[in-house]
Motif scaffolding. Structure first.
Motif: not given
Length: 241
Positions: A125-138
């Motif tokens: 989905p387009d909204k995942f372009v702005g997903f905070s991957k820094e939160l998921a990949l910490r």
């Protein structure tokens, strides 16, 4: 009323090291949280690893769970390469070193392909372009993910012993083209184990069914609610992601 929790170690929830966070341990934690929120009856939705937590909650605290909606879950032990690959990252000491060095770099490189696999065959989905991957990949969340991947097989083995004890309405929903989980070995088999359950196979959908088939998932929640004997008082709804 919808209550959404970040499971221990994910999102903004901490993951204390003095607990082995099995589905049962997480279920007991959620029961305490729901007690504090004065929730006595709930329709429980669990997706992916959260489906195991939802099942544990229903097994251990059946009076709380009015109905279950289980999406894209892993319910029976199978051979999984990801569980073996994650074992080192879950070890005390070594896991911390890996999660602060190698894992963040590799995960950032693999992030696009990982999303394609999770959402496939549908587009991300387009909204995942702005997903905070820094939160998921910490590091802390990556270590939590590794620990849960390592627990997947033994947790499913233990949980599978109690599925026949479930009496509440149960709706199982899964994407026919899930690239992470074989739904014939998991969702279809669970439907056979829980005789009164209903199974919805969504054609053309993958693992992230809450995004690719949102309408069908919401319909499943409504279907579960319709099967409850609520006496005119709507139960609370509780989602475990």
């Amino acid at each position: 009323r919808v209550i959404v929790f970040d499971r221990p170690g994910f999102g903004h929830s901490s993951r204390p090291r003095n607990v082995i966070w099995t589905p049962e341990a997480q279920a007991d934690l959620f029961r305490k949280a729901l007690d504090r929120l004065s929730v006595q009856r709930a329709i429980v939705l669990g997706h992916s690893w959260g489906a195991a937590v939802a099942l544990a909650l229903a097994t251990r605290h059946p009076s709380l769970v009015e109905a279950l909606v289980l999406a894209s879950g892993y319910y029976f032990p199978t051979v999984r390469a990801d569980a073996a690959a994650s074992s080192m990252s879950a070890m005390p000491g070594m896991g911390d070193a890996i999660s602060h060095t190698i894992s963040p770099i590799l995960s950032r490189l693999l992030w696009p392909s990982m999303l394609r696999k999770m959402f496939g065959p549908r587009p991300v989905p387009d909204k995942f372009v702005g997903f905070s991957k820094e939160l998921a990949l910490r590091p802390s969340q990556m270590r939590a993910s590794a620990a849960e991947a390592t627990l997947m097989i033994p947790a499913a083995f233990e949980s599978s012993k109690s599925y026949d004890r479930l009496k509440m309405p149960t709706i199982i929903i899964a994407g026919d083209e899930d690239r992470l989980i074989d739904i014939n070995e998991q969702s279809v088999r669970l439907h056979g184990e829980i005789a009164h359950s209903k199974l919805h196979r969504i054609a053309g959908a993958g693992h992230m069914i809450q995004h690719s088939a949102t309408a069908q998932l919401m319909a499943a929640i409504g279907e579960a609610a319709a099967e409850t004997d609520i006496g005119g008082n709507a139960p609370h709804r509780f989602a475990s992601a």
